[in-house]
Write a protein that holds these residues in place. Structure first.
Motif, PDB file in Angstrom:
ATOM      1  N   ARG A 149       5.588  19.373 -51.553  1.00 18.50           N
ATOM      2  CA  ARG A 149       4.614  20.418 -51.885  1.00 18.50           C
ATOM      3  C   ARG A 149       4.868  20.943 -53.314  1.00 18.50           C
ATOM      4  NH1 ARG A 149       1.410  22.764 -48.602  1.00 18.50           N
ATOM      5  NH2 ARG A 149       0.211  24.371 -49.641  1.00 18.50           N
ATOM      6  N   LYS A 160      -3.542  18.121 -49.189  1.00 19.26           N
ATOM      7  CA  LYS A 160      -3.819  18.824 -47.935  1.00 19.26           C
ATOM      8  C   LYS A 160      -3.126  18.265 -46.684  1.00 19.26           C
ATOM      9  CE  LYS A 160      -8.241  20.825 -49.233  1.00 19.26           C
ATOM     10  NZ  LYS A 160      -8.944  19.984 -50.243  1.00 19.26           N
ATOM     11  N   HIS A 161      -2.934  16.959 -46.638  1.00 24.03           N
ATOM     12  CA  HIS A 161      -2.422  16.427 -45.372  1.00 24.03           C
ATOM     13  C   HIS A 161      -1.245  15.457 -45.563  1.00 24.03           C
ATOM     14  CE1 HIS A 161      -5.517  13.263 -46.340  1.00 24.03           C
ATOM     15  NE2 HIS A 161      -4.432  12.549 -46.134  1.00 24.03           N
ATOM     16  N   PRO A 173       5.551  15.687 -37.325  1.00 21.38           N
ATOM     17  CA  PRO A 173       4.355  16.536 -37.501  1.00 21.38           C
ATOM     18  C   PRO A 173       4.698  18.024 -37.540  1.00 21.38           C
ATOM     19  CG  PRO A 173       4.316  15.407 -35.355  1.00 21.38           C
ATOM     20  CD  PRO A 173       5.423  14.803 -36.163  1.00 21.38           C
ATOM     21  N   HIS A 177       3.685  20.392 -40.696  1.00 23.68           N
ATOM     22  CA  HIS A 177       2.837  21.544 -40.394  1.00 23.68           C
ATOM     23  C   HIS A 177       3.472  22.832 -40.926  1.00 23.68           C
ATOM     24  CE1 HIS A 177       0.046  24.062 -38.144  1.00 23.68           C
ATOM     25  NE2 HIS A 177       1.098  24.763 -37.741  1.00 23.68           N
ATOM     26  N   TYR A 181       0.918  21.657 -44.231  1.00 25.02           N
ATOM     27  CA  TYR A 181       0.023  20.502 -44.248  1.00 25.02           C
ATOM     28  C   TYR A 181      -0.635  20.265 -42.895  1.00 25.02           C
ATOM     29  CZ  TYR A 181       2.009  19.259 -48.757  1.00 25.02           C
ATOM     30  OH  TYR A 181       2.396  19.268 -50.069  1.00 25.02           O
ATOM     31  N   THR A 182      -1.827  19.683 -42.922  1.00 18.37           N
ATOM     32  CA  THR A 182      -2.395  19.181 -41.678  1.00 18.37           C
ATOM     33  C   THR A 182      -1.891  17.751 -41.493  1.00 18.37           C
ATOM     34  OG1 THR A 182      -4.361  18.469 -42.847  1.00 18.37           O
ATOM     35  CG2 THR A 182      -4.470  20.622 -41.764  1.00 18.37           C
ATOM     36  N   ILE A 183      -2.059  17.242 -40.282  1.00 14.55           N
ATOM     37  CA  ILE A 183      -1.485  15.935 -39.962  1.00 14.55           C
ATOM     38  C   ILE A 183      -2.607  14.923 -39.749  1.00 14.55           C
ATOM     39  CG2 ILE A 183       0.084  14.699 -38.396  1.00 14.55           C
ATOM     40  CD1 ILE A 183       1.242  17.333 -39.755  1.00 14.55           C
ATOM     41  N   LYS A 184      -2.448  13.742 -40.342  1.00 13.23           N
ATOM     42  CA  LYS A 184      -3.352  12.637 -40.015  1.00 13.23           C
ATOM     43  C   LYS A 184      -2.507  11.527 -39.399  1.00 13.23           C
ATOM     44  CE  LYS A 184      -7.345  13.171 -42.904  1.00 13.23           C
ATOM     45  NZ  LYS A 184      -8.377  12.415 -43.616  1.00 13.23           N
ATOM     46  N   THR A 185      -3.006  10.964 -38.320  1.00 14.70           N
ATOM     47  CA  THR A 185      -2.236   9.943 -37.615  1.00 14.70           C
ATOM     48  C   THR A 185      -2.653   8.547 -38.062  1.00 14.70           C
ATOM     49  OG1 THR A 185      -2.136  11.427 -35.740  1.00 14.70           O
ATOM     50  CG2 THR A 185      -1.567   9.146 -35.313  1.00 14.70           C
ATOM     51  N   ASP A 206      -6.356  13.557 -50.917  1.00 16.93           N
ATOM     52  CA  ASP A 206      -5.780  14.754 -50.306  1.00 16.93           C
ATOM     53  C   ASP A 206      -4.422  14.480 -49.649  1.00 16.93           C
ATOM     54  OD1 ASP A 206      -7.737  16.570 -51.000  1.00 16.93           O
ATOM     55  OD2 ASP A 206      -8.979  16.073 -49.255  1.00 16.93           O
ATOM     56  N   THR A 207      -3.991  13.230 -49.697  1.00 20.95           N
ATOM     57  CA  THR A 207      -2.726  12.868 -49.038  1.00 20.95           C
ATOM     58  C   THR A 207      -1.532  13.342 -49.867  1.00 20.95           C
ATOM     59  OG1 THR A 207      -3.793  10.883 -48.161  1.00 20.95           O
ATOM     60  CG2 THR A 207      -1.388  10.962 -48.065  1.00 20.95           C
TER      61      THR A 207
END
Ligand SMILES: *Cc1c(COP(=O)(O)O)cnc(C)c1O
Length: 481
Positions: A149, A160-161, A173, A177, A181-185, A206-207
């Protein structure tokens, strides 16, 4: 008979140790301690004699299972035997009696040791610098995510994620979090490794990072790691290694050489330290050179012959733990590495990989092993086929207790139904593995011939099946309630 609680054994007036009556002339508690700070009633402590106390704890110690009493095939946890010399070293008065607030000049030996450990871990992982502050793998993950970050913010961008494979440990995760961050699987493919096509779909501007475990939680090496790293770097994102499975890589390959930017170590797994029951750990974090400014502060530095704590690090994410982290664990890891040397470390990984494959081979005819290719330090069995007999993975685990084994990890990773995850650390002898395999094969027979032996297990212990969620739901363990 279950051992009674000390409170139940208590007899009013009974004493273990008696002190002479204090004879301070004219002493008054009121003069040194304000009334509002004094107790109003007697402290309710058990009253018991010394030998009762000693027998109580000694008896309890017989009831617990530890790596000094038997084999732990506990996948994902790397429960290896801990050489006792570590405990001796941790008790050297020069280490055990120092205080973290002592002046730097008076703890040069301890600082030198930490400096040495930082450097050895950097070398082992192929990283530029290491911080020893985080005290668990999960805290190392969070530290790593905060570093990611800080790095992106310093580049003037807000990502973002974080991308995490569906086979990942649950702490991944959670840590991403916590860092905002949000999580993408990203999916695993049929081979059990990252689906590169799916990864390309998920990654974008956004990764912030990809968090990856390698070898992954199925015990498989991510063969396409070079391409995976490239895809992430092309998007300006970072690649984080969850280093919990480093036991399979020591001296064979290095996360830095694979292209990882950040890695955490679980010193209490790979570098041996007793860690049952959530005991103290250490989760140092290593980074590549362009991320070093963000590492937690202070770092231990050396100027001439003098070691010091460098707190003048304006871009650092700050402190993540008090003082030096868990010094006693760092000391054990240092001792372990120095005793083994480079050759010894790579022998660890070679032997753990051989052990796991040796065990896997013996079980192939009796159990479904979803991933066919040779494993690294651990492998997965699936008990899915026994569901119609009413048998689940945990029944096999409970039955193993009757045969004197600590059960393996069950139902993790989540992508394999009814999984049993078995790890065979390098410290286990061939005979131990043979005996364990024989028992698992015997249990396989019981599934067909007498399944009730599994569903009723364990029957050899003081307690049978316990309610596994109650303790987490009902936190009051006080006595009397
Ligand atoms: C053990 C483990 C962790 C968490 O480490 P702790 O030291 O228990 O916090 C993370 N990921 C994997 C794959 C693990 O096995």
């Amino acid at each position: 008979m279950p051992e009674k609680l000390l409170f139940e054994k208590s007899v009013p007036g009974r004493r273990g140790v008696t002190f002479p009556t204090a004879s301070l002339e004219g002493f008054s508690v009121d003069a040194v301690l304000p009334k509002k700070c004094q107790r109003e009633s007697e402290l309710t402590l058990p009253e018991i004699s010394e030998n009762e106390l000693m027998r109580h704890y000694t008896r309890l110690s017989y009831e617990s299972y530890g790596v000094d009493t038997g084999f732990y095939p506990l996948g994902s946890c790397t429960m290896k035997y801990n050489p006792k010399i570590h405990e001796d070293v941790a008790r050297f008065p020069g280490f055990s009696e120092i205080h973290p607030l002592q002046p730097e000049e008076s703890v040069q030996g301890a600082l030198g040791l930490l400096y040495g450990l930082q450097n050895m871990l950097s070398e082992i992982a192929g990283m530029a610098r290491v911080s020893l502050q985080p005290v668990a793998g999960a805290q190392g993950e969070m530290t790593g995510m905060l570093i990611a970050r800080a790095y992106h913010l310093a580049q003037g961008r807000q990502r973002k994620h974080v991308i995490i494979p569906d086979s990942a440990h649950g702490t991944n995760p959670a840590s991403a979090h916590l860092a905002g961050y949000t999580i993408k699987t990203v999916k695993s493919n049929r081979e059990g490794i990252i689906d590169l096509e799916d990864l390309k779909q998920v990654v974008n501007q956004d990764t912030a990072a990809l968090m990856l475990t390698n070898p992954n939680t199925l015990g498989l090496f991510e063969r396409k790691i070079g391409e995976v790293v490239q895809v992430i770097h092309d998007a300006g994102a970072l690649v984080y290694l969850d280093g919990a499975n480093l036991n399979a890589l020591l001296g064979l390959t290095r996360p830095g050489d694979m292209g990882f930017d950040i890695v955490h170590f679980n010193l209490h797994k790979t570098f041996s330290t007793p860690h049952g029951g959530g005991g103290p750990g250490a989760g140092p974090v290593g980074v590549v050179s362009h991320l070093t400014p963000y590492l937690p502060s202070p770092l231990i530095e050396k100027k001439g012959e003098h070691f010091f704590m460098d707190s003048n690090r304006p871009q650092s994410i700050g402190r993540v733990h008090s003082f030096y982290g868990n010094f006693g664990i760092l000391l054990r890891a240092y001792t372990y590495i120095r005793r083994l040397g480079a050759e010894g470390l790579s022998a660890i990984s070679r032997n753990t990989i051989i052990n796991a494959n040796y065990l896997k081979k013996q079980l192939e005819a009796s159990y479904e092993i979803p991933m066919k290719r040779p494993c690294m330090h651990e492998f997965i069995l699936s008990a899915k086929a026994f569901r119609d007999k009413g048998i689940h993975a945990w029944d096999i685990a409970k039955r193993l207790i009757d045969y004197g084994y600590y059960p393996p990890t069950v139902n993790f990773p989540l992508i394999v139904p009814e999984s049993l995850m078995i790890e065979a650390p390098e410290s286990e002898a061939r005979e131990t593995l043979d005996d364990f395999a024989k028992v698992l094969i015997l249990i396989r027979k019981e599934i067909d011939e007498s399944p009730e032996k599994l569903t009723q297990a364990p029957t050899t212990q003081k307690v049978g099946r316990m309610n596994e969620v109650l303790a987490a739901r009902q936190l009051n363990v006080r006595y009397p309630a």
